[in-house]
Write a protein that holds these residues in place. Structure first.
Motif, PDB file in Angstrom:
ATOM      1  N   THR A  46       0.854  -1.170   0.261  1.00  0.00           N
ATOM      2  CA  THR A  46      -0.040  -0.243  -0.289  1.00  0.00           C
ATOM      3  C   THR A  46       1.041   1.441  -0.043  1.00  0.00           C
ATOM      4  OG1 THR A  46      -2.000   1.475   1.026  1.00  0.00           O
ATOM      5  CG2 THR A  46      -0.313   0.013   2.668  1.00  0.00           C
ATOM      6  N   MET A  48       0.464   5.370   0.933  1.00  0.00           N
ATOM      7  CA  MET A  48      -0.171   6.470   1.697  1.00  0.00           C
ATOM      8  C   MET A  48       0.120   7.916   0.586  1.00  0.00           C
ATOM      9  SD  MET A  48      -3.043   7.348   3.619  1.00  0.00           S
ATOM     10  CE  MET A  48      -3.750   8.448   1.661  1.00  0.00           C
ATOM     11  N   SER A  71      -4.589   6.502  -1.727  1.00  0.00           N
ATOM     12  CA  SER A  71      -4.715   5.658  -1.289  1.00  0.00           C
ATOM     13  C   SER A  71      -4.427   4.464  -2.258  1.00  0.00           C
ATOM     14  CB  SER A  71      -5.306   4.671  -0.516  1.00  0.00           C
ATOM     15  OG  SER A  71      -5.614   3.843  -0.156  1.00  0.00           O
ATOM     16  N   MET A  73      -3.446   0.473  -3.011  1.00  0.00           N
ATOM     17  CA  MET A  73      -2.959  -0.822  -3.158  1.00  0.00           C
ATOM     18  C   MET A  73      -2.610  -2.079  -4.273  1.00  0.00           C
ATOM     19  SD  MET A  73      -3.437  -3.287  -0.640  1.00  0.00           S
ATOM     20  CE  MET A  73      -3.615  -2.836   0.262  1.00  0.00           C
TER      21      MET A  73
ATOM     22  N   GLU B 170     -17.405  -6.956  10.120  1.00  0.00           N
ATOM     23  CA  GLU B 170     -17.685  -6.829   8.734  1.00  0.00           C
ATOM     24  C   GLU B 170     -16.955  -8.402   8.693  1.00  0.00           C
ATOM     25  OE1 GLU B 170     -16.935  -3.546   7.485  1.00  0.00           O
ATOM     26  OE2 GLU B 170     -18.249  -4.000   5.330  1.00  0.00           O
ATOM     27  N   PHE B 172     -15.452 -11.567   6.325  1.00  0.00           N
ATOM     28  CA  PHE B 172     -15.372 -11.700   4.773  1.00  0.00           C
ATOM     29  C   PHE B 172     -14.824 -13.364   4.708  1.00  0.00           C
ATOM     30  CE2 PHE B 172     -15.552  -7.594   4.060  1.00  0.00           C
ATOM     31  CZ  PHE B 172     -14.645  -6.364   5.291  1.00  0.00           C
ATOM     32  N   PHE B 177     -10.093 -12.191   0.539  1.00  0.00           N
ATOM     33  CA  PHE B 177     -10.291 -11.570   2.012  1.00  0.00           C
ATOM     34  C   PHE B 177      -9.915  -9.982   1.207  1.00  0.00           C
ATOM     35  CE2 PHE B 177      -9.006  -9.931   6.334  1.00  0.00           C
ATOM     36  CZ  PHE B 177      -7.874  -9.502   5.845  1.00  0.00           C
ATOM     37  N   PRO B 178     -10.845  -8.630   1.909  1.00  0.00           N
ATOM     38  CA  PRO B 178     -10.251  -7.479   1.128  1.00  0.00           C
ATOM     39  C   PRO B 178      -9.324  -7.052   1.611  1.00  0.00           C
ATOM     40  CG  PRO B 178     -12.016  -7.703   2.705  1.00  0.00           C
ATOM     41  CD  PRO B 178     -11.591  -9.142   2.882  1.00  0.00           C
ATOM     42  N   THR B 179      -7.998  -6.788   0.828  1.00  0.00           N
ATOM     43  CA  THR B 179      -7.396  -6.837   1.752  1.00  0.00           C
ATOM     44  C   THR B 179      -5.968  -4.853   1.256  1.00  0.00           C
ATOM     45  OG1 THR B 179      -5.597  -8.774   0.200  1.00  0.00           O
ATOM     46  CG2 THR B 179      -3.802  -6.583   0.631  1.00  0.00           C
ATOM     47  N   ALA B 180      -7.916  -4.413   0.624  1.00  0.00           N
ATOM     48  CA  ALA B 180      -8.004  -3.434   0.020  1.00  0.00           C
ATOM     49  C   ALA B 180      -8.271  -2.605   0.825  1.00  0.00           C
ATOM     50  CB  ALA B 180      -8.034  -2.905  -1.289  1.00  0.00           C
ATOM     51  N   ALA B 181      -9.287  -2.918   1.181  1.00  0.00           N
ATOM     52  CA  ALA B 181     -10.413  -2.057   2.563  1.00  0.00           C
ATOM     53  C   ALA B 181      -9.546  -2.358   3.995  1.00  0.00           C
ATOM     54  CB  ALA B 181     -12.031  -3.243   2.356  1.00  0.00           C
ATOM     55  N   VAL B 182      -9.087  -3.504   3.873  1.00  0.00           N
ATOM     56  CA  VAL B 182      -8.606  -3.735   5.436  1.00  0.00           C
ATOM     57  C   VAL B 182      -7.044  -3.130   5.719  1.00  0.00           C
ATOM     58  CG1 VAL B 182      -8.062  -5.937   6.909  1.00  0.00           C
ATOM     59  CG2 VAL B 182      -9.481  -5.756   5.801  1.00  0.00           C
ATOM     60  N   PHE B 183      -6.272  -3.174   4.896  1.00  0.00           N
ATOM     61  CA  PHE B 183      -4.718  -2.462   5.087  1.00  0.00           C
ATOM     62  C   PHE B 183      -4.483  -1.501   3.818  1.00  0.00           C
ATOM     63  CE2 PHE B 183      -3.212  -5.579   8.050  1.00  0.00           C
ATOM     64  CZ  PHE B 183      -3.856  -7.584   7.730  1.00  0.00           C
ATOM     65  N   GLY B 184      -5.386  -1.265   3.391  1.00  0.00           N
ATOM     66  CA  GLY B 184      -5.116  -0.112   2.594  1.00  0.00           C
ATOM     67  C   GLY B 184      -4.948   1.231   4.059  1.00  0.00           C
ATOM     68  N   ALA B 185      -4.226   1.712   3.483  1.00  0.00           N
ATOM     69  CA  ALA B 185      -3.514   3.051   3.867  1.00  0.00           C
ATOM     70  C   ALA B 185      -5.156   3.949   4.100  1.00  0.00           C
ATOM     71  CB  ALA B 185      -2.539   3.918   3.448  1.00  0.00           C
ATOM     72  N   THR B 186      -5.191   4.751   4.653  1.00  0.00           N
ATOM     73  CA  THR B 186      -6.274   5.788   4.275  1.00  0.00           C
ATOM     74  C   THR B 186      -6.003   6.792   5.562  1.00  0.00           C
ATOM     75  OG1 THR B 186      -8.009   5.893   6.072  1.00  0.00           O
ATOM     76  CG2 THR B 186      -6.695   4.268   6.724  1.00  0.00           C
ATOM     77  N   ARG B 192      -8.821  -1.194  13.415  1.00  0.00           N
ATOM     78  CA  ARG B 192      -9.413  -2.587  12.833  1.00  0.00           C
ATOM     79  C   ARG B 192      -8.575  -3.501  13.966  1.00  0.00           C
ATOM     80  NH1 ARG B 192     -11.183   0.112   8.435  1.00  0.00           N
ATOM     81  NH2 ARG B 192      -9.974   0.859   6.965  1.00  0.00           N
ATOM     82  N   VAL B 194      -8.396  -8.308  14.157  1.00  0.00           N
ATOM     83  CA  VAL B 194      -8.973  -8.938  12.994  1.00  0.00           C
ATOM     84  C   VAL B 194      -8.459 -10.583  13.968  1.00  0.00           C
ATOM     85  CG1 VAL B 194      -8.437  -9.965  10.727  1.00  0.00           C
ATOM     86  CG2 VAL B 194      -8.130  -7.542  11.320  1.00  0.00           C
ATOM     87  N   THR B 214     -14.166  -2.579  13.583  1.00  0.00           N
ATOM     88  CA  THR B 214     -13.914  -1.481  13.188  1.00  0.00           C
ATOM     89  C   THR B 214     -13.669  -0.415  14.428  1.00  0.00           C
ATOM     90  OG1 THR B 214     -13.604  -1.546  10.912  1.00  0.00           O
ATOM     91  CG2 THR B 214     -13.485   0.729  11.386  1.00  0.00           C
TER      92      THR B 214
END
Lengths: 236, 219
Positions: A46, A48, A71, A73, B170, B172, B177-186, B192, B194, B214
Motif C-alpha cells: 500500500t 499513502m 490510497s 493498494m 464485517e 469476509f 479477503f479484501p486486502t485493500a479495504a482492511v490494510f489499504g492506507a487511509t 481494525r 481481525v 473497525t
C-alpha cells in the motif's frame, strides 16, 4: 459480464497505449494486458500518497495538490507477472497529464528521489461521490510509453523487483495542474490474503452468513471495499 | 480457490501444531469478561454478496491538515477492550515469507501489524488476535460480541492512551479477503481488529472466514 464492460472502459487507455507504443517506435510489440484476478498473490503493498512527497524530474521537491491524498493498494503475483491495483484519489482535480501512456504510475525511486516509471496504470475515474477510483489487474510485460536511452522504461522490469525492495518504488498520479505529481507515496508491504487467527473450532458460527450480535451502524469497510467487492461480483 | 486456501492454511497448520494443548475447552468457560451480554443476532449480516453501500461518510474525527507518517508517532504497546474483558500487550507482527500475515504465537496475546498505521498517524492500525486454540478460547474469542460504541483503548509507547469507538464489523471469506479495504492506507485514524470466524474446516483446522471490527478515533 458487468466486469468486462467496466474493465473495457477502464482499459480504453491501456488498449490505446498499444497504438501509442507503436507510434513512439519503442520497438517492443508486447505490452500489459488486463486479466482476471488470480486466485492467490505472492505479496501486497500500500501507499499513502500525499502532495508533500512529490519530487520533479530534476530531483527538486515540487509539492502537489494541497489537501489531496491517494490510497494505493497493489497485490502482486510475481509467478504470473500479474499486478492487481485498487486506487482511490481524494481531492485530486483532473485533467490528467503525462508523457507516459497514462498519468498514474509506479516509478522506481527512493523517497526524496526522482525515478523512471515502470508501470502505467489506468487513471482513476470519478465514482460519483467525487473520489477518483480505479481497480483491475494487469499482466506484464509492462510498457509505459516513455523512452529512456531509446528503450521503453518498462523494458526489463519485473514485479519481482518490487518484491525485492518495495521501498525503492513509489506511486503517483500526474495532473495538468501538478505535472510533477498531484500526490506521491512510497510502497510499503502489507499482508495479503486471509488471516490465520484460530485453530480450535470452538468459535464455529456454522456458515459465512451467520449473523453477528446486533452491530447496526454503517459497514465501515463498505465504502472502501465496494470497489473490490464489485470486481469480485463480476468475476467469472 | 481450493488451492488458494490450502496455501493460506500451511502457516495455520504449523501454528496449530505448535500451539495445541488438550482438547477444546467448554466455550462458556472462556475469558468472556464480567457478564457482558450477548445481544440478539438480529442485525442482517452482509454475506458474500457485494455490499454496494455508497452511503454517507463514516462519522470520523476530521483528518489532520497534514497526513502524519506512522514513524513520527509512538508505537502501540497494549490494548484494552473493557466490554469483552480483553487486556493484552501488543507484540509486533510482520509479513510472513509467503506474503501472508504473521499471527501471534501466544494465543492469549493480540499483536500489532508494525508495517501499518499507529494511533495518531494515518491508518489503519491493525491488531490481530486468535479466536481460539485447540485448548480453548483465545484473546479475541468474544470479538463478535462488540456493538457500536464499545470503546477500544490503545496505549502507546509514551504512556498515553488513544480511545476508539467501534463503528461496525464485517465478515469476509478468507478466499476473498479484501486486502485493500482492511490494510489499504487511509488518512483516518482507525483501528481494525481481525480474528477468525465462520465455519471451521476440521480437516484443515482453520476457520473459513475473517471477522474485522473497525473502531474510529474518539476526539
Amino acid at each position: 459480464m458487468p466486469r468486462l464492460r467496466s474493465s473495457l472502459a477502464r482499459t480504453a487507455v491501456v488498449a490505446g497505449a498499444a497504438g501509442a507504443v507503436a507510434l513512439t517506435g519503442a520497438g517492443s510489440a508486447s505490452a500489459e494486458t488486463e486479466v482476471a484476478e488470480p486466485a492467490t498473490f505472492t505479496s501486497a503493498y500500500t501507499a499513502m500518497a500525499t502532495p508533500d512527497m512529490v519530487i520533479n524530474n530534476d530531483g527538486v521537491a515540487t509539492p502537489g495538490q494541497p489537501g489531496a491524498t491517494g490510497s494505493f493498494m497493489y497485490r502482486i503475483n510475481s509467478d504470473l507477472e500479474v499486478i492487481c491495483y485498487d486506487i482511490t484519489l481524494t481531492g485530486v482535480t483532473p485533467p490528467y497529464q503525462s508523457p507516459a501512456k497514462t498519468a498514474t504510475h509506479i516509478h522506481q525511486g527512493a523517497a526524496g528521489e526522482a525515478g523512471p516509471p515502470r508501470i502505467a496504470l489506468p487513471d482513476p475515474e470519478d465514482d460519483g461521490s467525487g473520489k477518483l477510483v480505479s481497480s483491475g489487474c494487469l499482466q506484464g510485460p509492462f510498457t509505459t510509453g516513455v523512452l529512456a536511452n531509446g528503450a521503453d522504461t518498462g523494458t526489463g522490469f519485473t514485479l519481482a523487483q518490487i518484491e525485492a525492495d518495495p521501498s525503492a518504488f513509489f506511486t503517483d498520479s500526474h495532473t495538468s495542474a501538478f505535472a510533477a505529481g498531484a500526490v506521491r507515496g512510497q510502497l510499503t508491504q502489507v499482508p495479503v490474503g486471509g488471516v490465520e487467527t484460530g485453530a480450535g473450532g470452538t468459535a464455529d458460527t456454522g456458515s459465512s452468513t451467520a449473523p453477528l450480535a446486533a452491530l447496526g451502524g454503517t459497514a465501515a469497510l463498505a465504502g472502501a471495499a465496494a470497489v473490490a467487492l464489485r470486481r469480485r461480483a463480476g468475476r467469472a | 480457490m481450493r488451492s488458494g486456501r490450502v496455501s493460506l492454511l500451511a502457516g495455520c497448520l504449523a501454528l496449530a501444531l505448535s500451539g495445541c494443548g488438550g482438547p477444546a475447552a467448554d466455550p462458556s468457560s472462556g475469558p468472556r469478561g464480567a457478564g457482558s451480554p450477548a445481544a440478539s443476532p438480529s442485525a442482517p449480516m452482509p454475506g458474500p454478496a457485494p455490499l454496494a453501500v455508497p452511503g454517507p461518510a463514516p462519522l470520523t474525527v476530521p483528518g489532520p491538515a497534514a497526513v502524519v507518517d506512522p514513524a513520527d508517532v509512538p508505537a502501540p504497546v497494549s490494548v484494552a477492550i473493557p466490554a469483552i474483558g480483553v487486556v493484552s500487550a501488543l507484540p509486533e507482527l510482520g509479513v510472513a515469507p509467503d506474503g501472508t500475515a504473521e499471527v501471534p504465537v501466544d494465543f492469549d496475546l493480540a499483536g500489532w501489524f508494525s508495517g501499518g498505521g499507529r494511533p495518531g498517524s494515518r491508518g489503519p492500525t491493525v491488531l490481530l488476535g486468535h479466536v481460539d486454540s485447540t485448548a480453548g478460547p483465545a484473546v479475541f474469542y468474544a470479538l463478535r460480541e462488540l456493538v457500536p460504541g464499545n470503546v477500544v483503548e490503545v496505549t502507546v509507547a509514551d504512556g498515553s492512551t488513544a480511545r476508539y469507538a467501534v463503528t461496525g464489523a464485517e465478515q469476509f471469506a478468507k478466499d476473498e479477503f479484501p486486502t485493500a479495504a482492511v490494510f489499504g492506507a487511509t488518512t483516518d485514524d482507525v483501528i481494525r481488529l481481525v480474528t477468525c470466524t465462520g465455519a471451521f474446516d476440521r480437516g484443515a483446522r482453520s476457520y473459513v472466514d475473517n471477522l474485522v471490527v473497525t473502531a474510529e478515533r474518539l476526539a
